[in-house]
Design a protein around this motif. Structure first.
Motif, PDB file in Angstrom:
ATOM      1  N   GLU A 168       0.828  -1.203   0.000  1.00 27.49           N
ATOM      2  CA  GLU A 168       0.000   0.000   0.000  1.00 27.49           C
ATOM      3  C   GLU A 168       0.869   1.263   0.000  1.00 27.49           C
ATOM      4  OE1 GLU A 168      -2.337  -0.564   3.465  1.00 27.49           O
ATOM      5  OE2 GLU A 168      -3.455  -2.279   2.645  1.00 27.49           O
ATOM      6  N   GLU A 169       1.959   1.225   0.765  1.00 27.40           N
ATOM      7  CA  GLU A 169       2.872   2.366   0.810  1.00 27.40           C
ATOM      8  C   GLU A 169       3.533   2.584  -0.551  1.00 27.40           C
ATOM      9  OE1 GLU A 169       5.207   5.551   2.313  1.00 27.40           O
ATOM     10  OE2 GLU A 169       3.348   4.607   3.010  1.00 27.40           O
ATOM     11  N   THR A 170       3.864   1.488  -1.225  1.00 27.82           N
ATOM     12  CA  THR A 170       4.464   1.590  -2.558  1.00 27.82           C
ATOM     13  C   THR A 170       3.509   2.266  -3.534  1.00 27.82           C
ATOM     14  OG1 THR A 170       5.806  -0.402  -2.195  1.00 27.82           O
ATOM     15  CG2 THR A 170       5.435   0.268  -4.478  1.00 27.82           C
ATOM     16  N   ILE A 171       2.234   1.870  -3.486  1.00 25.37           N
ATOM     17  CA  ILE A 171       1.233   2.474  -4.370  1.00 25.37           C
ATOM     18  C   ILE A 171       1.073   3.962  -4.059  1.00 25.37           C
ATOM     19  CG2 ILE A 171      -1.230   2.473  -4.949  1.00 25.37           C
ATOM     20  CD1 ILE A 171      -1.149  -0.597  -4.500  1.00 25.37           C
ATOM     21  N   THR A 172       1.067   4.306  -2.772  1.00 25.33           N
ATOM     22  CA  THR A 172       0.979   5.714  -2.382  1.00 25.33           C
ATOM     23  C   THR A 172       2.150   6.509  -2.945  1.00 25.33           C
ATOM     24  OG1 THR A 172      -0.215   5.201  -0.341  1.00 25.33           O
ATOM     25  CG2 THR A 172       0.942   7.313  -0.419  1.00 25.33           C
ATOM     26  N   ARG A 173       3.352   5.966  -2.853  1.00 21.12           N
ATOM     27  CA  ARG A 173       4.535   6.661  -3.366  1.00 21.12           C
ATOM     28  C   ARG A 173       4.482   6.757  -4.894  1.00 21.12           C
ATOM     29  NH1 ARG A 173       9.651   4.624   0.415  1.00 21.12           N
ATOM     30  NH2 ARG A 173       8.624   4.994   2.433  1.00 21.12           N
ATOM     31  N   ILE A 231       0.758  -2.308  -7.807  1.00 20.00           N
ATOM     32  CA  ILE A 231       2.191  -2.078  -7.984  1.00 20.00           C
ATOM     33  C   ILE A 231       2.565  -2.133  -9.459  1.00 20.00           C
ATOM     34  CG2 ILE A 231       4.484  -3.053  -7.551  1.00 20.00           C
ATOM     35  CD1 ILE A 231       3.544  -3.833  -4.779  1.00 20.00           C
ATOM     36  N   GLY A 232       1.969  -3.067 -10.190  1.00 21.38           N
ATOM     37  CA  GLY A 232       2.281  -3.213 -11.601  1.00 21.38           C
ATOM     38  C   GLY A 232       1.875  -2.021 -12.449  1.00 21.38           C
ATOM     39  N   ILE A 281       2.621   0.989 -11.759  1.00 21.25           N
ATOM     40  CA  ILE A 281       3.704   1.973 -11.686  1.00 21.25           C
ATOM     41  C   ILE A 281       4.718   1.579 -12.748  1.00 21.25           C
ATOM     42  CG2 ILE A 281       5.372   3.118 -10.187  1.00 21.25           C
ATOM     43  CD1 ILE A 281       3.744   2.103  -7.802  1.00 21.25           C
ATOM     44  N   GLY A 282       4.838   2.357 -13.780  1.00 26.13           N
ATOM     45  CA  GLY A 282       5.432   1.963 -15.053  1.00 26.13           C
ATOM     46  C   GLY A 282       6.840   1.431 -15.052  1.00 26.13           C
ATOM     47  N   LYS A 283       7.100   0.552 -16.040  1.00 23.82           N
ATOM     48  CA  LYS A 283       8.419   0.035 -16.390  1.00 23.82           C
ATOM     49  C   LYS A 283       9.156  -0.594 -15.211  1.00 23.82           C
ATOM     50  CE  LYS A 283       8.979   3.380 -20.140  1.00 23.82           C
ATOM     51  NZ  LYS A 283       9.830   4.454 -20.720  1.00 23.82           N
ATOM     52  N   GLY A 284       8.429  -1.319 -14.373  1.00 19.47           N
ATOM     53  CA  GLY A 284       9.047  -2.019 -13.251  1.00 19.47           C
ATOM     54  C   GLY A 284       9.391  -1.148 -12.070  1.00 19.47           C
ATOM     55  N   THR A 285       9.063   0.152 -12.152  1.00 20.66           N
ATOM     56  CA  THR A 285       9.394   1.071 -11.060  1.00 20.66           C
ATOM     57  C   THR A 285       8.700   0.669  -9.759  1.00 20.66           C
ATOM     58  OG1 THR A 285       9.681   2.890 -12.628  1.00 20.66           O
ATOM     59  CG2 THR A 285       9.371   3.486 -10.314  1.00 20.66           C
ATOM     60  N   LYS A 313       8.348 -12.965  -6.121  1.00 22.39           N
ATOM     61  CA  LYS A 313       9.005 -11.724  -6.539  1.00 22.39           C
ATOM     62  C   LYS A 313       9.712 -11.023  -5.390  1.00 22.39           C
ATOM     63  CE  LYS A 313       6.231 -10.441 -10.582  1.00 22.39           C
ATOM     64  NZ  LYS A 313       5.410  -9.396 -11.219  1.00 22.39           N
ATOM     65  N   ILE A 314       9.221 -11.206  -4.163  1.00 26.63           N
ATOM     66  CA  ILE A 314       9.786 -10.475  -3.026  1.00 26.63           C
ATOM     67  C   ILE A 314      10.324 -11.396  -1.941  1.00 26.63           C
ATOM     68  CG2 ILE A 314       8.371  -8.431  -3.384  1.00 26.63           C
ATOM     69  CD1 ILE A 314       6.474  -9.484  -1.240  1.00 26.63           C
ATOM     70  N   GLY A 315      10.239 -12.711  -2.155  1.00 28.83           N
ATOM     71  CA  GLY A 315      10.671 -13.649  -1.121  1.00 28.83           C
ATOM     72  C   GLY A 315      12.171 -13.704  -0.932  1.00 28.83           C
ATOM     73  N   GLY A 316      12.928 -13.396  -1.993  1.00 22.68           N
ATOM     74  CA  GLY A 316      14.380 -13.498  -1.921  1.00 22.68           C
ATOM     75  C   GLY A 316      15.015 -12.707  -0.792  1.00 22.68           C
ATOM     76  N   PRO A 317      14.746 -11.400  -0.689  1.00 23.73           N
ATOM     77  CA  PRO A 317      15.357 -10.615   0.386  1.00 23.73           C
ATOM     78  C   PRO A 317      15.015 -11.117   1.788  1.00 23.73           C
ATOM     79  CG  PRO A 317      14.439  -9.171  -1.291  1.00 23.73           C
ATOM     80  CD  PRO A 317      13.985 -10.562  -1.633  1.00 23.73           C
ATOM     81  N   ILE A 318      13.806 -11.632   1.964  1.00 23.02           N
ATOM     82  CA  ILE A 318      13.399 -12.116   3.283  1.00 23.02           C
ATOM     83  C   ILE A 318      14.149 -13.392   3.631  1.00 23.02           C
ATOM     84  CG2 ILE A 318      11.446 -13.030   4.608  1.00 23.02           C
ATOM     85  CD1 ILE A 318       9.665 -11.124   2.929  1.00 23.02           C
ATOM     86  N   ARG A 319      14.255 -14.307   2.680  1.00 24.00           N
ATOM     87  CA  ARG A 319      14.982 -15.558   2.926  1.00 24.00           C
ATOM     88  C   ARG A 319      16.470 -15.300   3.156  1.00 24.00           C
ATOM     89  NH1 ARG A 319      10.810 -16.975  -0.734  1.00 24.00           N
ATOM     90  NH2 ARG A 319       9.590 -18.780   0.013  1.00 24.00           N
TER      91      ARG A 319
END
Length: 256
Positions: free
Chosen positions: A111-116, A129-130, A132-136, A190-196
């Motif tokens: 939600e914070e990402t969408i707000t930004r 999230i998708g 927000i253009g070009k992978g940003t 897509k986001i599990g890597g940093p957590i693991r």
């Protein structure tokens, strides 16, 4: 070239002492994953006042916990700020910070990402999230997660992220027909890597019934069908009985 006399690596600022493995509890970073209502929260609540919870959803009425309720990412940031203030003041009393459930943390970050994204691109229609253009969007989201996890490392206690599990179907190696199922931490690929990568320990709770008898165990070593793992040499599994305090105490004794 002739080596300079009376010059050592130490005199040049090199620290040659090897780092030692640590069992210090305050340095542990833990992911615990298990099915709903298997006792994850009660396990950590057994630490009593030594554990501080960031409670991210309703459902804590059944267990006594010390901590704070957070309903969005802004409140989580404020809660973390207060922990650092306690650290700076030298009055930090807790051994463990428990973020439960961590899936809500990721929701709040989304939600914070969408707000930004809406702030950055005010003329765009952004609902996901998708959008927000070009992978940003995904870049902002991943940076938010990585920065948050890095910040947690400055808190002077063990940190626990509590997740549910997800069962995924995989192909057997070399085959597209033969499949098997694996229980993994319930977090997007897509986001599990940093957590693991952040976690020192991924603790997996297995929960089942044999007739009317409840059977639970904490698995610390992964297998083909179970995601788990540890950077320490822990028992491969630890059985849980009905005494949550006993279960917690046996695990806590593995650390200093």
């Amino acid at each position: 070239m002739t080596a300079a006399t009376n010059v050592t690596l130490e005199s040049l600022g090199f620290n040659l002492a090897p780092t030692e493995p640590t069992k210090e509890w305050a340095k542990q970073k833990i992911v615990m994953a298990g099915p709903p209502k298997c006792g994850k929260t009660k396990f950590w609540a057994s630490a009593g006042e030594k554990a501080w919870f960031l409670r991210l959803e309703s459902g804590f009425n059944h267990v006594k916990t010390s901590g704070v309720d957070c309903v969005d990412y802004n409140e989580i940031e404020k809660a973390i700020d207060r922990l650092f203030k306690a650290k700076v003041a030298g009055i930090f009393p807790w051994e463990t910070l428990v973020i439960d459930p961590a899936s809500r943390l990721l929701d709040f970050m989304s939600e914070e990402t969408i707000t930004r994204g809406r702030q950055k691109f005010p003329n765009s229609e952004i609902y996901d999230i998708g959008d927000i253009g070009k992978g940003t969007g995904w870049y902002i989201y991943k940076c938010l997660i990585k920065d948050f996890l890095k910040r947690l490392e400055g808190i002077p206690c063990a940190v626990v992220l509590v997740f549910h599990i997800h069962t995924e179907e995989r192909n057997e190696e070399g085959s597209t027909k033969n499949k098997y199922k694996r229980d993994i931490v319930s977090v997007s690929e897509k986001i599990g890597g940093p957590i693991r990568e952040w976690a020192d320990h991924i603790l997996h709770i297995r929960h089942a019934y044999v007739g009317d008898i409840e059977c639970r165990k904490m698995v610390t070593q992964g297998s083909k069908t179970v995601e788990a793992g540890s950077r320490m040499k822990l028992p491969a599994e630890m059985r849980w009985d009905a005494d949550d305090l006993k279960n917690y105490t046996e695990f806590r004794k593995l650390f200093t």
